[in-house]
Enzyme design. Structure first.
Site, mmCIF file in Angstrom:
data_model
loop_
_atom_site.group_PDB
_atom_site.id
_atom_site.type_symbol
_atom_site.label_atom_id
_atom_site.label_comp_id
_atom_site.label_asym_id
_atom_site.label_seq_id
_atom_site.Cartn_x
_atom_site.Cartn_y
_atom_site.Cartn_z
ATOM 1 N N HIS A 142 -2.731 11.206 1.090
ATOM 2 C CA HIS A 142 -2.121 11.096 2.402
ATOM 3 C C HIS A 142 -1.595 12.206 2.973
ATOM 4 C CE1 HIS A 142 -0.797 7.345 5.012
ATOM 5 N NE2 HIS A 142 -0.269 8.611 5.716
ATOM 6 N N ARG B 242 0.761 -1.179 -0.103
ATOM 7 C CA ARG B 242 0.036 0.127 0.090
ATOM 8 C C ARG B 242 0.857 1.338 0.059
ATOM 9 N NH1 ARG B 242 -2.422 2.827 4.584
ATOM 10 N NH2 ARG B 242 -3.792 4.528 3.985
ATOM 11 N N GLU C 160 -3.263 -0.089 8.019
ATOM 12 C CA GLU C 160 -2.059 0.187 8.975
ATOM 13 C C GLU C 160 -2.087 -0.463 10.268
ATOM 14 O OE1 GLU C 160 -1.017 4.438 9.194
ATOM 15 O OE2 GLU C 160 -1.391 4.709 7.026
ATOM 16 N N ASN D 12 -6.954 1.785 9.539
ATOM 17 C CA ASN D 12 -5.760 2.009 10.332
ATOM 18 C C ASN D 12 -5.799 1.626 11.883
ATOM 19 O OD1 ASN D 12 -4.857 2.783 7.878
ATOM 20 N ND2 ASN D 12 -4.265 4.959 8.400
ATOM 21 N N TYR E 245 -4.027 1.386 15.685
ATOM 22 C CA TYR E 245 -2.777 1.305 16.255
ATOM 23 C C TYR E 245 -2.842 1.082 17.942
ATOM 24 C CZ TYR E 245 -0.281 3.194 12.355
ATOM 25 O OH TYR E 245 0.367 3.155 11.235
ATOM 26 N N GLU F 102 -6.979 8.583 6.773
ATOM 27 C CA GLU F 102 -7.159 9.087 8.189
ATOM 28 C C GLU F 102 -7.581 10.571 8.191
ATOM 29 O OE1 GLU F 102 -3.902 8.613 10.979
ATOM 30 O OE2 GLU F 102 -4.017 6.331 10.628
HETATM 31 C C1 PNW Z 1 -0.876 7.214 11.079
HETATM 32 N N1 PNW Z 1 -3.289 9.112 16.676
HETATM 33 O O1 PNW Z 1 -0.951 8.535 11.738
HETATM 34 C C2 PNW Z 1 -0.590 7.571 9.729
HETATM 35 O O2 PNW Z 1 -1.486 7.206 8.759
HETATM 36 C C3 PNW Z 1 1.013 7.311 9.156
HETATM 37 O O3 PNW Z 1 1.275 8.208 8.112
HETATM 38 C C4 PNW Z 1 1.626 7.433 10.306
HETATM 39 O O4 PNW Z 1 3.211 7.412 9.892
HETATM 40 C C5 PNW Z 1 1.396 6.429 11.345
HETATM 41 O O5 PNW Z 1 0.082 6.534 11.583
HETATM 42 C C6 PNW Z 1 2.367 6.467 12.564
HETATM 43 O O6 PNW Z 1 2.094 7.718 13.264
HETATM 44 C C7 PNW Z 1 -1.289 8.530 12.971
HETATM 45 O O7 PNW Z 1 -3.069 10.260 17.228
HETATM 46 C C8 PNW Z 1 -1.196 9.829 13.501
HETATM 47 O O8 PNW Z 1 -4.037 8.177 17.081
HETATM 48 C C9 PNW Z 1 -1.749 9.889 15.010
HETATM 49 C C10 PNW Z 1 -2.577 8.987 15.566
HETATM 50 C C11 PNW Z 1 -2.760 7.721 14.907
HETATM 51 C C12 PNW Z 1 -2.157 7.795 13.543
#
Ligand code: PNW
Length: 458
Positions: free
Chosen positions: A127, A83, A363, A301, A303, A173
């Site tokens: 992006h 991707r 992601e 995405n 995390y 995002e």
């Molecule tokens: C994502 N949060 O960003 C982005 O899609 C990527 O480009 C980035 O490199 C990656 O995650 C790692 O940071 C985020 O505040 C930024 O929860 C902030 C958040 C989540 C994802």
């Protein structure tokens, strides 16, 4: 593919695809090559004080010149899908007008190279690297014109690439570039707008997504699939019983009211609108129908989870409670923490609340410091543990029949981590020495290769 039950209880389903993700500004460099126009990230990164280590994306991973070598890297990892994102100002240097053929040729070559290597290309159209000219002329996403310009650009790219690219993501995002870019000001364009204007930015971004879905469908080959890549705010039921699960679902719809719920239901939830009050966005007659057009898939995405939720008797029937403090925070990030069950609940909620039939995890990954040991190896055990625990949760979801088709690790290689720059934290499976551009797979790359080879968590 993907719906058949796995043979072994621990396996991922047949046809499930393993990939890795990147984005244009974070890896490409070459900000002026082949007629590219400036983006708001070129401007922002060059504004003193905005990037923690003073770096920029001017060179980053120099992927614009090293893409062949990077495809070789993907092959060595055994990736089945990749991707990447397309830089809008490479295709339309001023955001609108005549397309720049030489910019498009770069992605066309990349796609050919990926297909030759047996790697499926998944393309993201936005992006965050908005053409600077649109910021200057229309106030960027504050102007409704930008939404239409995005649709025109998306339709053009789909017309050129859809003979080879099957999956297009509209916008990556919303939350991050809308809120961090226009409310808090720590991402480009670095604004601190009052709430009513932030809400209008958010609405225009959603409209851009909806208009782009239409434009892509109008101009692409049959069989082209389109959806967003959105960062869900995942609500985890505090106890996995029907009452708490229902409470978590209700909370999910409200806290994601500005993005996911609007896209998947074609309306802003009443409680969310109530919260905005007089600051609610101006919405034209057809907007929500456009925003809520049926999607081919949903890209998530994921995390970390955002909240725990419990059921209560009083309205609205749920209560948001903080995550356990014992979910460790990643020391180099302000927001990332270990919370693997967030991945299970993100995809389960998509299927159970909104009946999403096809989900891509676009992601998932973590940022660490990764310094080589005396032998020059990167023993990134934090990433290995993170990936293992999150994938176990994803595997549980697929075993229960949640229709997840693919997983993209963020990221293929260390890159420009936005306001954190090149060196504050690194997200790659592959280490990049930004002085020499030397790529060195970390131990996590070996783990991921084995995950792919065995089609199960290792
Ligand atoms: C994502 N949060 O960003 C982005 O899609 C990527 O480009 C980035 O490199 C990656 O995650 C790692 O940071 C985020 O505040 C930024 O929860 C902030 C958040 C989540 C994802």
């Amino acid at each position: 593919a993907g719906a058949m039950p796995a043979e072994n209880a621990a396996d991922f389903p047949p046809g499930f695809l393993w990939g890795a993700a990147t984005s244009a500004y974070q890896i490409e460099g070459a900000p002026e090559a082949d007629g590219k126009g400036p983006s708001i990230w070129d401007t922002f990164a060059h504004t003193p004080g905005k990037i923690s280590d003073g770096s920029t994306g001017d060179v980053a991973c120099d992927h614009y010149h090293r893409w062949r070598e990077d495809i070789d890297l993907m092959k060595r990892l055994g990736l089945q899908a990749y991707r990447f994102s397309i830089s809008w100002p490479r295709i339309f240097p001023e955001g609108t007008g005549r397309p720049n053929r030489r910019g498009m040729d770069f992605y066309s070559r990349l796609v050919d190279g990926l297909l030759e290597a047996g790697i499926q290309p998944y393309a993201t159209l936005f992006h965050w690297d908005l053409p600077q000219s649109l910021q200057d002329r229309f106030g960027g996403w504050e102007g409704r014109e930008t939404a239409q310009a995005f649709a025109d650009y998306a339709g053009h790219v789909a017309a050129v690439l859809s003979d080879r690219v099957k999956h297009f993501f509209t916008i990556n995002e919303f939350f991050t570039f809308v809120e961090l870019g226009h409310q808090i000001g720590i991402h480009a364009p670095g604004l601190k707008l009052p709430p009513a204007r932030v809400n209008q930015v958010r609405h225009h971004a959603l409209l851009a997504h909806g208009l782009a879905v239409q434009a892509i469908r109008a101009r692409s080959r049959r069989g082209t699939l389109v959806g967003p890549a959105e960062n869900l705010m995942t609500c985890v039921p505090v106890i996995e019983t029907p009452a708490h699960v229902a409470a978590a679902q209700a909370a999910m719809r409200d806290v994601n009211g500005g993005y996911t719920t609007a896209m998947l239901e074609g309306r802003y939830p009443p409680r969310w609108l109530e919260k905005l009050g007089a600051d609610a966005p101006r919405v034209a007659a057809d907007d929500l129908g456009i925003i809520g057009a049926p999607l081919d898939f949903f890209g998530a995405n994921v995390y970390a989870p955002f909240f725990y939720v419990r059921a209560i008797d009083a309205e609205p029937g749920y209560e948001v409670i903080p995550l356990p403090e014992t979910y460790p925070k990643f020391p180099h990030s302000t927001w990332l923490r270990m919370g693997p069950e967030g991945l299970y609940w993100a995809v389960r909620h998509l299927a159970s609340i909104w009946n999403v039939k096809s989900i891509h995890v676009t992601e998932n990954g973590c940022g660490t410091k990764d310094t080589p040991n005396a032998a020059g190896e990167m023993l990134d055990v934090d990433r290995i543990a993170y990936t293992r625990h999150y994938l176990m949760q994803l595997q549980r979801a697929t075993a229960e029949g949640v229709p997840v088709r693919s997983y993209f690790h963020w990221s293929l290689m260390d890159n420009f981590e936005w306001a954190d720059g090149l060196t504050t934290q690194r997200f790659g499976l592959v280490h990049v020495d930004f002085d020499t551009q030397r790529r060195t797979p970390k131990l996590s790359a070996e783990q991921y290769r084995e995950v792919i080879r065995h089609h199960r968590v290792v």
